[in-house]
Design an enzyme around this catalytic site. Structure first.
Site, PDB file in Angstrom:
ATOM      1  N   GLN A  35       0.854  -1.204   0.000  1.00 51.55           N
ATOM      2  CA  GLN A  35       0.000   0.000   0.000  1.00 51.55           C
ATOM      3  C   GLN A  35       0.888   1.251   0.000  1.00 51.55           C
ATOM      4  OE1 GLN A  35      -2.034  -0.891   3.709  1.00 51.55           O
ATOM      5  NE2 GLN A  35      -0.028  -1.395   4.579  1.00 51.55           N
ATOM      6  N   ASP A 141       1.280 -12.254   7.161  1.00 52.98           N
ATOM      7  CA  ASP A 141      -0.182 -12.277   7.042  1.00 52.98           C
ATOM      8  C   ASP A 141      -0.793 -12.841   8.317  1.00 52.98           C
ATOM      9  OD1 ASP A 141      -2.441 -14.351   5.050  1.00 52.98           O
ATOM     10  OD2 ASP A 141      -2.830 -12.631   6.356  1.00 52.98           O
ATOM     11  N   ASP A 159      -6.980  -5.465  14.362  1.00 52.76           N
ATOM     12  CA  ASP A 159      -6.969  -4.033  14.040  1.00 52.76           C
ATOM     13  C   ASP A 159      -6.555  -3.884  12.575  1.00 52.76           C
ATOM     14  OD1 ASP A 159      -4.987  -1.176  15.241  1.00 52.76           O
ATOM     15  OD2 ASP A 159      -6.827  -1.297  14.040  1.00 52.76           O
ATOM     16  N   SER A 160      -7.455  -4.303  11.678  1.00 53.35           N
ATOM     17  CA  SER A 160      -7.086  -4.387  10.254  1.00 53.35           C
ATOM     18  C   SER A 160      -7.629  -3.209   9.463  1.00 53.35           C
ATOM     19  CB  SER A 160      -7.676  -5.664   9.657  1.00 53.35           C
ATOM     20  OG  SER A 160      -9.079  -5.496   9.538  1.00 53.35           O
ATOM     21  N   THR A 161      -7.126  -3.076   8.262  1.00 46.78           N
ATOM     22  CA  THR A 161      -7.699  -2.140   7.310  1.00 46.78           C
ATOM     23  C   THR A 161      -9.029  -2.702   6.815  1.00 46.78           C
ATOM     24  OG1 THR A 161      -6.119  -3.225   5.805  1.00 46.78           O
ATOM     25  CG2 THR A 161      -5.628  -0.962   6.456  1.00 46.78           C
TER      26      THR A 161
HETATM   27  N1  SAM Z   1      -7.655   1.329  12.877  1.00 51.82           N
HETATM   28  C1  SAM Z   1      -7.543   1.160  11.433  1.00 51.82           C
HETATM   29  C2  SAM Z   1      -8.887   0.799  10.840  1.00 51.82           C
HETATM   30  O1  SAM Z   1      -9.821   0.531  11.603  1.00 51.82           O
HETATM   31  O2  SAM Z   1      -8.993   0.832   9.597  1.00 51.82           O
HETATM   32  C3  SAM Z   1      -6.492   0.113  11.114  1.00 51.82           C
HETATM   33  C4  SAM Z   1      -5.131   0.592  11.461  1.00 51.82           C
HETATM   34  S1  SAM Z   1      -3.774  -0.469  11.210  1.00 51.82           S
HETATM   35  C5  SAM Z   1      -2.657   0.655  10.506  1.00 51.82           C
HETATM   36  C6  SAM Z   1      -4.269  -1.539   9.894  1.00 51.82           C
HETATM   37  C7  SAM Z   1      -3.121  -2.442   9.515  1.00 51.82           C
HETATM   38  O3  SAM Z   1      -3.588  -3.732   9.074  1.00 51.82           O
HETATM   39  C8  SAM Z   1      -2.270  -1.914   8.339  1.00 51.82           C
HETATM   40  O4  SAM Z   1      -1.012  -1.513   8.821  1.00 51.82           O
HETATM   41  C9  SAM Z   1      -2.185  -3.083   7.367  1.00 51.82           C
HETATM   42  O5  SAM Z   1      -0.905  -3.225   6.776  1.00 51.82           O
HETATM   43  C10 SAM Z   1      -2.521  -4.252   8.265  1.00 51.82           C
HETATM   44  N2  SAM Z   1      -2.999  -5.459   7.583  1.00 51.82           N
HETATM   45  C11 SAM Z   1      -3.880  -5.549   6.558  1.00 51.82           C
HETATM   46  N3  SAM Z   1      -4.072  -6.839   6.209  1.00 51.82           N
HETATM   47  C12 SAM Z   1      -3.288  -7.592   7.042  1.00 51.82           C
HETATM   48  C13 SAM Z   1      -3.053  -8.987   7.188  1.00 51.82           C
HETATM   49  N4  SAM Z   1      -3.681  -9.881   6.394  1.00 51.82           N
HETATM   50  N5  SAM Z   1      -2.200  -9.406   8.146  1.00 51.82           N
HETATM   51  C14 SAM Z   1      -1.569  -8.499   8.967  1.00 51.82           C
HETATM   52  N6  SAM Z   1      -1.739  -7.156   8.880  1.00 51.82           N
HETATM   53  C15 SAM Z   1      -2.596  -6.715   7.914  1.00 51.82           C
END
Ligand code: SAM
Length: 283
Positions: A35, A141, A159-161
């Site tokens: 990203q 992942d 806490d994912s995107t």
């Molecule tokens: N609080 C925010 C929201 O509610 O949208 C999320 C914040 S945090 C920065 C989200 C994180 O999830 C990102 O840094 C992203 O890289 C990570 N992420 C997305 N998919 C993932 C996966 N399959 N495994 C681990 N991390 C992941």
């Protein structure tokens, strides 16, 4: 007043609404394999983290999100020693989790090292918990990690995107089943489950699938307002085979060693009381 392109950042949501902040400086702007990662300094809300053009946090409201993801579970399920956080590369959830002296280990599984690097450098207060000796950051992942690990956890925080790209798997049944497995029947998990106002489908589907995996009375959505997120009203879903936050007799854990600014256990019944339109949505 028209937005002057050269000093406003705007997130457009589904090409129908937008949220803009006026910035004074762009502090970070790089692309990872996953990203684009940007950090701006703004006049109204402090520094902001933007991933793929979407607000992840602002210094002004991040405490609401991170406290609400962590403290409702941490302050009433007993014996939380082993914590797993999936995503959360900004470190905000870690910083809240390590406020509790009884926590012995926190594993953060964040797929994108660039997010951690940028937040360590430009969001030091939010990411401070990453330096706690109990914390281990792994890059990978989260769905694969919980699928393959033999470890057990007392609390899993997701806490994912939004459910696109690598985060899509974090909103699907195999991941939910893996999380249930690593909790070993006694722990709890909290998932960020998007906006019941602007993402009704994702929200209702997530709660429905979580209830299929954990049990109909074992997945409880709760709510908070996060101003920088689309629709403002946000949801989290608490899941546990053993603990029910809607029962008044549940165990109360000691509060955190450091002060909080949003949540205290007296709010629990209120935050788990869904608004009428949400109850109708989930009926
Ligand atoms: N609080 C925010 C929201 O509610 O949208 C999320 C914040 S945090 C920065 C989200 C994180 O999830 C990102 O840094 C992203 O890289 C990570 N992420 C997305 N998919 C993932 C996966 N399959 N495994 C681990 N991390 C992941």
């Amino acid at each position: 007043m028209p937005l002057n392109e050269n000093n406003w950042f705007t997130e457009v949501f589904e090409d129908r609404t937008a949220f803009s902040v006026k910035y004074s400086e762009k502090l970070f702007d790089q692309n990872s394999d996953y990203q684009s990662v940007q950090i701006y300094d703004t006049e109204a809300v402090g520094r902001v983290l933007i991933l793929n053009g979407c607000f992840m946090l602002t210094e002004k409201d991040a405490f609401i999100y991170h406290e609400m993801l962590v403290h409702p579970a941490m302050q009433f399920i007993p014996n939380v020693k082993r914590v797993l956080i999936i995503g959360g590369g900004d470190g905000g959830a870690v910083t809240e989790a390590v406020k509790y002296p009884f926590v012995e280990s926190v594993i953060l599984c964040e797929i994108d090292p660039l997010v951690v690097q940028a937040c360590r450098e430009f969001l030091p207060t939010i990411s401070a918990g990453l330096d706690d000796p109990r914390v281990k950051v792994i890059h990978g992942d989260g769905a694969a990690f919980v699928r393959d690990t033999e470890k057990r956890f007392d609390l899993v925080l997701v806490d994912s995107t939004d459910p696109v790209g690598p985060a899509k798997a974090l909103f699907e049944v195999p991941f939910y089943q893996s999380v249930k497995r690593v909790l070993g029947g006694t722990g709890a998990a909290v998932f960020q489950t998007e906006s019941p106002l602007f993402m009704e489908g994702v929200f209702t589907t997530s709660v429905k699938l979580l209830r299929e995996v954990f049990g109909q009375n074992r997945a409880h959505p709760y709510f908070a307002t996060i101003p920088c997120y689309p629709g403002g009203l946000w949801s989290f879903t608490f899941c546990s085979e053993l603990h029910n936050p809607r029962e008044s007799s549940t165990v109360r854990q000691a509060g955190p060693a450091e002060p909080v600014r949003y949540y205290d256990p007296g709010m629990r019944q209120a935050v788990f009381s869904a608004p009428v339109f949400v109850r109708r949505m989930l009926a």
